[in-house]
Scaffold this motif. Structure first.
Motif, PDB file in Angstrom:
ATOM      1  N   LEU A  98      70.306  40.944  49.384  1.00 36.66           N
ATOM      2  CA  LEU A  98      70.046  39.704  50.128  1.00 36.66           C
ATOM      3  C   LEU A  98      69.112  39.934  51.306  1.00 36.66           C
ATOM      4  O   LEU A  98      68.223  39.123  51.569  1.00 36.66           O
ATOM      5  CB  LEU A  98      71.375  39.104  50.617  1.00 36.66           C
ATOM      6  N   THR A  99      69.309  41.037  52.011  1.00 36.95           N
ATOM      7  CA  THR A  99      68.484  41.316  53.189  1.00 36.95           C
ATOM      8  C   THR A  99      67.006  41.358  52.835  1.00 36.95           C
ATOM      9  O   THR A  99      66.161  40.819  53.558  1.00 36.95           O
ATOM     10  CB  THR A  99      68.897  42.652  53.835  1.00 36.95           C
ATOM     11  N   PHE A 100      66.687  41.983  51.705  1.00 37.08           N
ATOM     12  CA  PHE A 100      65.292  42.073  51.278  1.00 37.08           C
ATOM     13  C   PHE A 100      64.688  40.683  51.086  1.00 37.08           C
ATOM     14  O   PHE A 100      63.574  40.404  51.543  1.00 37.08           O
ATOM     15  CB  PHE A 100      65.192  42.864  49.974  1.00 37.08           C
ATOM     16  N   TYR A 101      65.406  39.805  50.409  1.00 39.13           N
ATOM     17  CA  TYR A 101      64.887  38.469  50.114  1.00 39.13           C
ATOM     18  C   TYR A 101      64.706  37.644  51.392  1.00 39.13           C
ATOM     19  O   TYR A 101      63.726  36.899  51.526  1.00 39.13           O
ATOM     20  CB  TYR A 101      65.813  37.743  49.132  1.00 39.13           C
ATOM     21  N   ILE A 102      65.645  37.765  52.312  1.00 40.24           N
ATOM     22  CA  ILE A 102      65.530  37.003  53.557  1.00 40.24           C
ATOM     23  C   ILE A 102      64.343  37.493  54.382  1.00 40.24           C
ATOM     24  O   ILE A 102      63.547  36.682  54.878  1.00 40.24           O
ATOM     25  CB  ILE A 102      66.839  37.109  54.369  1.00 40.24           C
ATOM     26  N   ILE A 103      64.202  38.801  54.514  1.00 37.58           N
ATOM     27  CA  ILE A 103      63.087  39.350  55.296  1.00 37.58           C
ATOM     28  C   ILE A 103      61.756  38.975  54.651  1.00 37.58           C
ATOM     29  O   ILE A 103      60.802  38.569  55.337  1.00 37.58           O
ATOM     30  CB  ILE A 103      63.219  40.881  55.424  1.00 37.58           C
ATOM     31  N   ALA A 104      61.683  39.088  53.317  1.00 38.87           N
ATOM     32  CA  ALA A 104      60.446  38.730  52.619  1.00 38.87           C
ATOM     33  C   ALA A 104      60.113  37.252  52.799  1.00 38.87           C
ATOM     34  O   ALA A 104      58.952  36.887  53.053  1.00 38.87           O
ATOM     35  CB  ALA A 104      60.576  39.056  51.133  1.00 38.87           C
ATOM     36  N   ALA A 105      61.121  36.396  52.698  1.00 36.66           N
ATOM     37  CA  ALA A 105      60.903  34.955  52.849  1.00 36.66           C
ATOM     38  C   ALA A 105      60.379  34.629  54.245  1.00 36.66           C
ATOM     39  O   ALA A 105      59.421  33.867  54.405  1.00 36.66           O
ATOM     40  CB  ALA A 105      62.199  34.194  52.582  1.00 36.66           C
ATOM     41  N   VAL A 106      61.003  35.211  55.257  1.00 38.47           N
ATOM     42  CA  VAL A 106      60.619  34.924  56.639  1.00 38.47           C
ATOM     43  C   VAL A 106      59.234  35.465  56.950  1.00 38.47           C
ATOM     44  O   VAL A 106      58.381  34.754  57.505  1.00 38.47           O
ATOM     45  CB  VAL A 106      61.668  35.499  57.612  1.00 38.47           C
ATOM     46  N   LEU A 107      58.987  36.726  56.619  1.00 39.72           N
ATOM     47  CA  LEU A 107      57.691  37.333  56.933  1.00 39.72           C
ATOM     48  C   LEU A 107      56.557  36.631  56.203  1.00 39.72           C
ATOM     49  O   LEU A 107      55.503  36.365  56.785  1.00 39.72           O
ATOM     50  CB  LEU A 107      57.706  38.824  56.582  1.00 39.72           C
ATOM     51  N   GLY A 108      56.760  36.317  54.922  1.00 41.15           N
ATOM     52  CA  GLY A 108      55.728  35.612  54.169  1.00 41.15           C
ATOM     53  C   GLY A 108      55.434  34.237  54.739  1.00 41.15           C
ATOM     54  O   GLY A 108      54.276  33.821  54.848  1.00 41.15           O
ATOM     55  N   SER A 109      56.483  33.529  55.129  1.00 41.50           N
ATOM     56  CA  SER A 109      56.311  32.191  55.696  1.00 41.50           C
ATOM     57  C   SER A 109      55.552  32.241  57.019  1.00 41.50           C
ATOM     58  O   SER A 109      54.645  31.435  57.257  1.00 41.50           O
ATOM     59  CB  SER A 109      57.685  31.536  55.900  1.00 41.50           C
ATOM     60  N   TYR A 110      55.908  33.195  57.866  1.00 43.26           N
ATOM     61  CA  TYR A 110      55.226  33.311  59.162  1.00 43.26           C
ATOM     62  C   TYR A 110      53.766  33.731  59.001  1.00 43.26           C
ATOM     63  O   TYR A 110      52.886  33.278  59.741  1.00 43.26           O
ATOM     64  CB  TYR A 110      55.955  34.293  60.070  1.00 43.26           C
ATOM     65  N   LEU A 159      61.278  26.970  60.990  1.00 41.47           N
ATOM     66  CA  LEU A 159      60.771  27.687  59.826  1.00 41.47           C
ATOM     67  C   LEU A 159      61.630  28.917  59.538  1.00 41.47           C
ATOM     68  O   LEU A 159      61.902  29.244  58.378  1.00 41.47           O
ATOM     69  CB  LEU A 159      59.321  28.101  60.055  1.00 41.47           C
ATOM     70  N   LEU A 160      62.074  29.577  60.588  1.00 36.04           N
ATOM     71  CA  LEU A 160      62.953  30.739  60.425  1.00 36.04           C
ATOM     72  C   LEU A 160      64.252  30.343  59.720  1.00 36.04           C
ATOM     73  O   LEU A 160      64.694  31.001  58.774  1.00 36.04           O
ATOM     74  CB  LEU A 160      63.258  31.352  61.789  1.00 36.04           C
ATOM     75  N   VAL A 161      64.842  29.238  60.158  1.00 38.09           N
ATOM     76  CA  VAL A 161      66.122  28.787  59.609  1.00 38.09           C
ATOM     77  C   VAL A 161      65.999  28.443  58.127  1.00 38.09           C
ATOM     78  O   VAL A 161      66.773  28.922  57.291  1.00 38.09           O
ATOM     79  CB  VAL A 161      66.651  27.568  60.399  1.00 38.09           C
ATOM     80  N   VAL A 162      65.013  27.618  57.774  1.00 32.64           N
ATOM     81  CA  VAL A 162      64.885  27.185  56.377  1.00 32.64           C
ATOM     82  C   VAL A 162      64.372  28.308  55.481  1.00 32.64           C
ATOM     83  O   VAL A 162      64.658  28.325  54.277  1.00 32.64           O
ATOM     84  CB  VAL A 162      63.995  25.925  56.260  1.00 32.64           C
ATOM     85  N   SER A 163      63.624  29.257  56.040  1.00 36.12           N
ATOM     86  CA  SER A 163      63.184  30.404  55.247  1.00 36.12           C
ATOM     87  C   SER A 163      64.369  31.288  54.874  1.00 36.12           C
ATOM     88  O   SER A 163      64.405  31.861  53.781  1.00 36.12           O
ATOM     89  CB  SER A 163      62.141  31.225  56.020  1.00 36.12           C
ATOM     90  N   VAL A 164      65.338  31.404  55.771  1.00 32.38           N
ATOM     91  CA  VAL A 164      66.562  32.150  55.462  1.00 32.38           C
ATOM     92  C   VAL A 164      67.293  31.482  54.297  1.00 32.38           C
ATOM     93  O   VAL A 164      67.764  32.153  53.363  1.00 32.38           O
ATOM     94  CB  VAL A 164      67.476  32.251  56.701  1.00 32.38           C
ATOM     95  N   ILE A 165      67.384  30.149  54.339  1.00 34.13           N
ATOM     96  CA  ILE A 165      68.028  29.416  53.234  1.00 34.13           C
ATOM     97  C   ILE A 165      67.294  29.681  51.927  1.00 34.13           C
ATOM     98  O   ILE A 165      67.915  29.952  50.884  1.00 34.13           O
ATOM     99  CB  ILE A 165      68.060  27.903  53.538  1.00 34.13           C
ATOM    100  N   SER A 166      65.964  29.646  51.963  1.00 39.49           N
ATOM    101  CA  SER A 166      65.181  29.903  50.755  1.00 39.49           C
ATOM    102  C   SER A 166      65.374  31.336  50.272  1.00 39.49           C
ATOM    103  O   SER A 166      65.414  31.591  49.059  1.00 39.49           O
ATOM    104  CB  SER A 166      63.695  29.629  51.029  1.00 39.49           C
ATOM    105  N   GLY A 167      65.484  32.274  51.203  1.00 42.80           N
ATOM    106  CA  GLY A 167      65.730  33.660  50.830  1.00 42.80           C
ATOM    107  C   GLY A 167      67.058  33.823  50.108  1.00 42.80           C
ATOM    108  O   GLY A 167      67.158  34.565  49.121  1.00 42.80           O
ATOM    109  N   VAL A 168      68.083  33.118  50.575  1.00 42.01           N
ATOM    110  CA  VAL A 168      69.402  33.161  49.935  1.00 42.01           C
ATOM    111  C   VAL A 168      69.324  32.582  48.524  1.00 42.01           C
ATOM    112  O   VAL A 168      69.867  33.153  47.563  1.00 42.01           O
ATOM    113  CB  VAL A 168      70.442  32.398  50.784  1.00 42.01           C
ATOM    114  N   ILE A 169      68.638  31.440  48.377  1.00 39.16           N
ATOM    115  CA  ILE A 169      68.516  30.804  47.063  1.00 39.16           C
ATOM    116  C   ILE A 169      67.748  31.702  46.095  1.00 39.16           C
ATOM    117  O   ILE A 169      68.125  31.856  44.927  1.00 39.16           O
ATOM    118  CB  ILE A 169      67.825  29.434  47.199  1.00 39.16           C
ATOM    119  N   ALA A 170      66.660  32.320  46.587  1.00 36.10           N
ATOM    120  CA  ALA A 170      65.868  33.209  45.738  1.00 36.10           C
ATOM    121  C   ALA A 170      66.708  34.400  45.276  1.00 36.10           C
ATOM    122  O   ALA A 170      66.672  34.781  44.100  1.00 36.10           O
ATOM    123  CB  ALA A 170      64.639  33.693  46.495  1.00 36.10           C
ATOM    124  N   CYS A 171      67.462  34.978  46.186  1.00 33.66           N
ATOM    125  CA  CYS A 171      68.326  36.113  45.850  1.00 33.66           C
ATOM    126  C   CYS A 171      69.384  35.706  44.827  1.00 33.66           C
ATOM    127  O   CYS A 171      69.626  36.415  43.838  1.00 33.66           O
ATOM    128  CB  CYS A 171      68.977  36.652  47.124  1.00 33.66           C
TER     129      CYS A 171
END
Length: 397
Positions: A98-110, A159-171
């Motif tokens: 999960l950590t990988f997906y959240i970090i990837a989602a946030v960094l890519g979005s930013y 953006l940080l908050v919703v990117s975390v949600i997207s990271g969870v869904i992707a994972c």
């Protein structure tokens, strides 16, 4: 402006977040030289690609789209080990790595937020700032440097908050979570349903967001949550995510209901999502974009710009018929302001002279070129005012 105020503004512009978006200003001359030599088709391609990239990363959905693409082509996540020691809580809930997906989602979005956002900012608000009457919905008004900084900070936080949600869904999707009702074979539920999904998802998302948006304009919810988004009376593309975390999370979850309730193919669902986000960016850009001939449902940019300028009116996003249907579409003979709730405004003869005069001033700030045929449909003339009793001294200009 006093020297002290100039110094304060310069200090504000040195904030890292604001500088991150304004990177393009430092290279404006170089960008301009390169831009002028590019052929028109390449310019249009770059602008289109930038808009699509910005839309796909607007709420971190890019990583969900990547995951579904991988699964579409048969890339599956390795099965969990039979060793009990490896069965962590995250594995049991289909959230391995999960950590990988959240970090990837946030960094890519930013990355896209600042890179593409900076390009869009440069293209309109730097290169064409002195020609605002040609492209801006409210050409006489720009956000102050302080509000630009505020907008970017709030937008980046949300953006940080919703990117975390997207990271969870992707994972969860990559780990074959059973709660998702997404499928991958186009004909699994028949080709008719595959194509109907585009319409069904579009109508569902747009109509529910109309009501979510309208409900957040009720007095208590507006003052405690949605008012933050209306801090920006002259919105820019960065305003689209600049909302209270409670509101943006709630809206995001409502939009995601179909993927846990009915069989939906991932492609129609996320194509509709990206379409909606593209127009969300355009609607908040402040630029007088017009919808294409094949989009009779889609309002022009000025529709939502009016919403920010007059607050409680025009609640729809991608289908303006909802406002016509429910009586919240802006009318020429109505006055709208932040203190007039529920989307119906007040008649011209129901407000005080001061309120009417303020409304006239606001109408004069709108760009006629933002409307079809360059006709300002809401501009009051002397004949309109003469119909009002006691309107002496009030001028349309």
């Amino acid at each position: 402006m006093s020297e002290s105020k100039n110094i304060d503004i310069k200090k504000t512009f040195k904030n890292p977040l604001l500088e991150g978006v304004r990177w393009s200003e430092k290279y404006s001359k170089r960008l301009s030289r390169v831009w002028t030599i590019l052929p028109l088709y390449l310019k249009n391609l770059i602008i289109t690609a930038s808009l699509l990239s910005f839309a796909a990363t607007l709420k971190g959905d890019w990583i969900v789209i990547v995951v579904h693409l991988l699964k579409q082509f048969g890339v599956e996540y390795p099965s969990n080990s039979d060793d009990d020691s490896a069965q962590t809580i995250l594995m049991r809930y289909n959230l391995n790595d999960l950590t990988f997906y959240i970090i990837a989602a946030v960094l890519g979005s930013y990355l896209i937020y600042f890179a593409i956002g900076g390009f869009i900012h440069w293209y309109f608000y730097v290169c064409r700032r002195d020609k605002a009457h040609e492209w801006k919905c409210q050409p006489e008004k720009f956000l102050s440097p302080e509000l630009e900084l505020h907008e970017i900070m709030v937008g980046a936080s949300s953006l940080l908050v919703v990117s975390v949600i997207s990271g969870v869904i992707a994972c969860y999707a990559m780990n074959n979570g059973s709660m998702l009702t997404i499928y991958y074979a186009c004909n699994e539920y028949g080709w008719l349903w595959f194509w109907l999904q585009f319409v069904a998802i579009f109508i569902y998302q747009d109509y529910t967001t109309y009501w979510v948006h309208r409900i957040f304009h009720w007095p208590w919810l507006y003052k405690n949550f949605h008012k933050l988004h209306h801090t920006y009376k002259q919105p820019t593309a960065f305003s689209v995510t600049a909302s209270h975390p409670v509101e943006i999370i709630f809206t995001q979850l409502v939009m995601l209901i179909p993927i846990v309730t009915v069989p939906v193919h991932w492609a129609p669902f996320y194509i509709v999502v990206v379409y909606a986000y593209c127009h969300g960016i355009l609607s908040h850009s402040g630029v007088n974009f017009k919808s294409f001939w094949w989009q009779p449902w889609q309002p022009d940019t000025i529709f939502h710009d009016n919403h920010h300028q007059y607050f409680h009116v025009n609640f729809g996003f991608n289908i303006y018929y909802w406002d016509i249907l429910h009586g919240t579409y802006r009318q020429k003979d109505r006055v709208y302001s932040e203190n007039i709730f529920y989307g119906r405004g007040k008649k011209l003869d129901e407000v005080s002279r001061e309120v009417l005069q303020t409304d006239i001033i606001e109408r004069n700030l709108e760009n006629p070129q933002a409307y079809r045929n360059n006709l300002h449909r809401y501009k009051l003339n002397q004949k309109d005012l003469n119909r009002l009793g006691g309107s002496d001294g009030i001028k349309p200009r």
